[in-house]
Design a protein around this motif. Structure first.
Motif: not given
Length: 398
Positions: A3, A5, A7, A18, A20-21, A26, A28, A87
């Motif tokens: 990971i 981030d 968001k 979200r 983020v990798t 991503d 959700y 994910i």
């Protein structure tokens, strides 16, 4: 995979996460609509998640699970869990239900939930009209749930409904309480009669009742409606935004009647379902994947409930289209104690324009066919969703 981030954006009035990798995948998930205040709490978990492998879902959850709480605060942890599964499914190239043990059913039953005819009054004829519309709905629902008693404005609009101040709370979640008058009790029974006359025996009727009832009133009403074979009476004593369960009190009610008793939408984690399940305090439980701790948590609770003869009817009325996808995935994998989940819709309606992958029509004969695309199986379309981002959230997709 790591990971990199986390968001969160408020899209419409729904907090959307979200994850983020570094692998370009991503995840959700969406919290219940009308809860934009959750955004800073979601982002507060960012530092705890950065650098972890999102496909080790349980390992990640062990780091953060203890920081949630009863509705609405369980949503923060729950949607992180759902995004992790999104994910994991995408990385494996399979729908989430495959990672939960595989399908038990090819389609999942839903009840009306967020699809309701607005009530213009709370008299028997108003409930009859509402049921008439629901019976004719294109979704073909086989179970219809209606608000009644303390889960409606009946307590305000029906004169002398209960021995309490009808304007003391006046808002949803205020948990007004009081002893019903004889007139109030008879009024609700008359409303049930009117609804069943419309629905007949081909469509089941469930009632969202409270919380707010006293135990004697709950027993009297549950017994009075036994001839109508209701699917369940929901949240009569605690529920919704109650930060506690009171399983022993529910057991007194459940043992007193043949009408099925239901609760559980506000409860966070399996540990807080233990008293309800192990004491068989209710007949049906309704955890919400976006509040209980996520979809794997819900499946564990369902399996444990099944061992004790308790049915499952998960909550989800305002979880949006990403929440709907999560419910489809987990309910496909639940044991045979599954009844139906509470159908949720895009709110506002433009949500249907920004989510790709939903079948059309979505509900056929009261069921949703389980799709086979990876992860949640639906995608938030970044280009179509951008116009709905606030200035504060303009970097959500970047």
């Amino acid at each position: 995979m790591k990971i990199v981030d986390v968001k969160c954006a408020v899209i419409g009035s729904s907090p959307v996460i979200r994850i983020v990798t570094d692998a370009g995948i991503d995840g959700y998930a969406q919290a219940e609509t009308w809860k934009p205040f959750l955004k800073p709490y979601i982002l507060a978990f960012r530092d705890a998640l950065i650098g972890l492998d999102p496909t080790d879902v349980e390992r990640v959850m062990l780091r953060i699970r203890q920081r949630g709480g009863f509705k609405p605060w369980g949503a923060v942890v729950s949607i992180i869990e759902i995004a992790l599964w999104d994910i994991a499914g995408k990385a494996a190239g399979v729908p989430i239900y495959k990672l939960l043990g595989g399908k038990v059913r090819d389609r999942v039953r839903v009840y009306n939930g967020a699809v309701r005819e607005p009530m213009t009054g709370f008299m028997p004829e108003d409930y009859a009209r509402s049921c008439r519309v629901m019976k004719a709905a294109g979704e073909g629902f086989t179970i219809v749930k209606q608000p009644i008693g303390f889960h409606s404005r009946m307590r305000v609009e029906v004169p002398d409904f209960f021995y309490g101040d009808p304007e003391a709370g006046g808002m949803h979640g205020a948990h007004d309480r009081g002893l019903l008058t004889e007139r109030g009790l008879k009024h609700m029974v008359a409303c049930v009669v009117a609804m069943k006359e419309e629905l007949g025996d081909g469509i089941g009727l469930a009632l969202d009742c409270g919380p707010g009832w006293t135990v004697p009133d709950a027993i009297r009403f549950a017994r009075a409606v036994e001839p109508f074979n209701l699917v369940w009476l929901e949240d009569m004593l605690t529920g919704d935004y109650s930060p506690f369960v009171n399983a022993d009190v529910y057991r007194d009610l459940t043992l007193s009647t043949s009408t099925p008793i239901h609760t559980g939408e506000q409860i966070y984690l399996r540990q807080n379902f233990k008293p309800l399940i192990e004491s068989k305090a209710v007949n049906i439980i309704g955890p919400d994947p976006c509040d209980v701790g996520g979809i794997a948590e819900l499946k564990w609770i369902a399996e444990y409930a099944d061992l004790h003869g308790i049915l499952m009817a998960p909550h989800g009325t305002a979880n949006g289209l990403l929440g709907l996808a999560a419910l489809v995935q987990v309910c496909a994998a639940l044991p045979h104690n599954y009844v139906a989940f509470e159908y949720t819709v895009g709110d506002p309606a433009w949500w249907y324009d920004i989510v790709d992958g939903l079948p059309a029509p979505l509900v056929v004969d009261g069921h949703i066919a389980v799709w086979d695309t990876p992860g949640l199986g639906v995608t938030l379309n970044a280009e179509k969703a951008r116009p709905y981002l606030t200035d504060e959230d303009h970097m959500f997709f970047d």
